[in-house]
Enzyme design. Structure first.
Site, PDB file in Angstrom:
ATOM      1  N   THR A   1       3.223  -3.207   5.909  1.00 34.57           N
ATOM      2  CA  THR A   1       3.407  -2.190   4.871  1.00 34.57           C
ATOM      3  C   THR A   1       2.094  -1.556   4.423  1.00 34.57           C
ATOM      4  OG1 THR A   1       4.030  -1.914   2.540  1.00 34.57           O
ATOM      5  CG2 THR A   1       3.406  -4.107   3.196  1.00 34.57           C
TER       6      THR A   1
ATOM      7  N   TYR B   1       3.686  -8.707  -2.864  1.00 36.07           N
ATOM      8  CA  TYR B   1       4.386  -8.228  -1.664  1.00 36.07           C
ATOM      9  C   TYR B   1       3.366  -7.832  -0.597  1.00 36.07           C
ATOM     10  CZ  TYR B   1       6.783  -4.871   1.336  1.00 36.07           C
ATOM     11  OH  TYR B   1       7.239  -4.163   2.418  1.00 36.07           O
TER      12      TYR B   1
END
Ligand code: UDP
Length: 328
Positions: A118, A142
């Site tokens: 990501t 995350y």
């Protein structure tokens, strides 16, 4: 003979679109999913194996049954806001689960691995177009968990020859234009589906998380990429590995940034409806701006995004929202 690909998170948003594309390309996608955030009715394109990534025995059994040629690893918890509240859950699920998966793949001799990473691994960088060489300084658990998995993959490449392609996604949006599958999270936190809930009256208003960022209109800027373009890149990544090429990291984004207010405006235009918004506080963990430089994927993989125009993404998501979404 058709080859199997193990798709973790194949019951989720991106994983289910990947399964559809893999099937169309002549592979048999085997979905491995614990259904915590995925949906069994999204598993339409190959066998389903329910299981958790931290369950090594289950993974070993699945590898033995199908002898997949590659793993596509989508399964993860992926909400920035939640990750700042529950970092332990993110580290356990994402990092421990991936370690177990990587070790099971190596034990089974499955040495080709495509990993969903990501842009959140880059963190807040001052007004730069992020390319693959930009230092990774995540601002939330995350992003940190995904960066750790990238590190892990590099270590296992060095030690065991596990070849991998890492894709660092920017903001994935849109849905299968055929309307068979699309994005559906419960609870939903992502901007475009939340906006579409507001458009069709299922929520009263969109709260804009922060209007005092250092951006032209004060709201966060993100780079949105169509899920269909994203899965095209995954097939190219698989081909890259099948061709024997070495491990590589690629960004996947459109290269264009849109602020939250701009996305709101485009949603109003595409749906031809009023979008109510409320100015809210910043969400912890959010960066002001994340925009991709994706030339490497274009130049080296031959990736050519076709549907990553913001209006097309909203329109495909809207079509799914109206026709498939609430049938669940
Ligand atoms: N956002 C917002 N209101 C919402 C959901 C998201 O203002 O209800 C903003 C969020 O702060 C971010 C952008 O929209 O700047 C995209 O957020 P999303 O959760 O879709 O993806 P993320 O960038 O966190 O992966």
């Amino acid at each position: 003979m058709k080859q199997h690909v193990l798709v973790t998170g194949g019951a989720g948003y991106i994983g289910s679109h990947a399964c559809k594309a893999l099937k169309a390309a002549g592979y048999i996608p085997v979905t491995f999913d614990n259904l915590v955030t995925g949906w069994q009715d999204s598993v339409k394109y190959g066998p389903f194996e329910k299981g958790d990534l931290t369950d090594r025995h289950r993974l070993d059994a699945v590898f033995a049954t199908y002898t997949p040629v590659a793993v596509m690893h989508f399964a993860a918890l992926s909400q920035v806001g939640e990750s700042t509240q529950k970092p332990g859950t993110y580290w356990h699920n994402n990092v421990c689960g991936s370690l177990c998966l990587i070790e099971a793949a190596i034990a089974a001799g499955c040495m080709q691995f495509v990993f969903s990473s990501t842009c959140a691994t880059y963190g807040d960088q001052d007004d730069v177009l992020l390319d693959e060489d930009t230092p990774q300084v995540p601002t939330n658990a995350y992003g940190a968990s995904k960066r750790a998995i990238e590190d892990m993959l590099r270590n296992f490449t060095d030690s065991h020859g596990l070849r991998h392609v890492v894709f660092r996604y920017f903001n994935v949006a849109g849905a299968d234009p055929d309307g068979e599958i699309g994005e559906f999270h419960r609870p939903e936190t992502h901007l475009i589906p939340v906006l579409l809930d507001v458009v069709d009256g299922r929520r009263p208003a969109l709260t804009i998380y922060g209007t005092d960022y250092d951006t032209p209109d004060g709201t966060c800027i993100r780079d949105y990429v169509h899920v269909m373009d994203l899965v095209d890149a995954h097939l190219l990544g698989l081909q890259w590995l099948e061709d024997g090429k070495s491990s590589r990291v690629f960004n996947l984004g459109s290269g264009h940034g849109f602020s939250v207010r701009e996305v709101v405006r485009h949603s109003g235009t595409v749906t031809n409806r009023q979008v109510h918004t409320v100015d809210g506080k910043r969400r912890i963990g959010d960066c002001a701006k994340l925009v991709s430089g994706s030339e490497r994927a274009m130049n080296e993989l031959g990736w050519a995004p076709k549907r990553s125009d913001i209006r097309v993404m909203i329109s495909d998501a809207w079509h799914w929202h109206q026709n498939g979404y609430y049938g669940r």
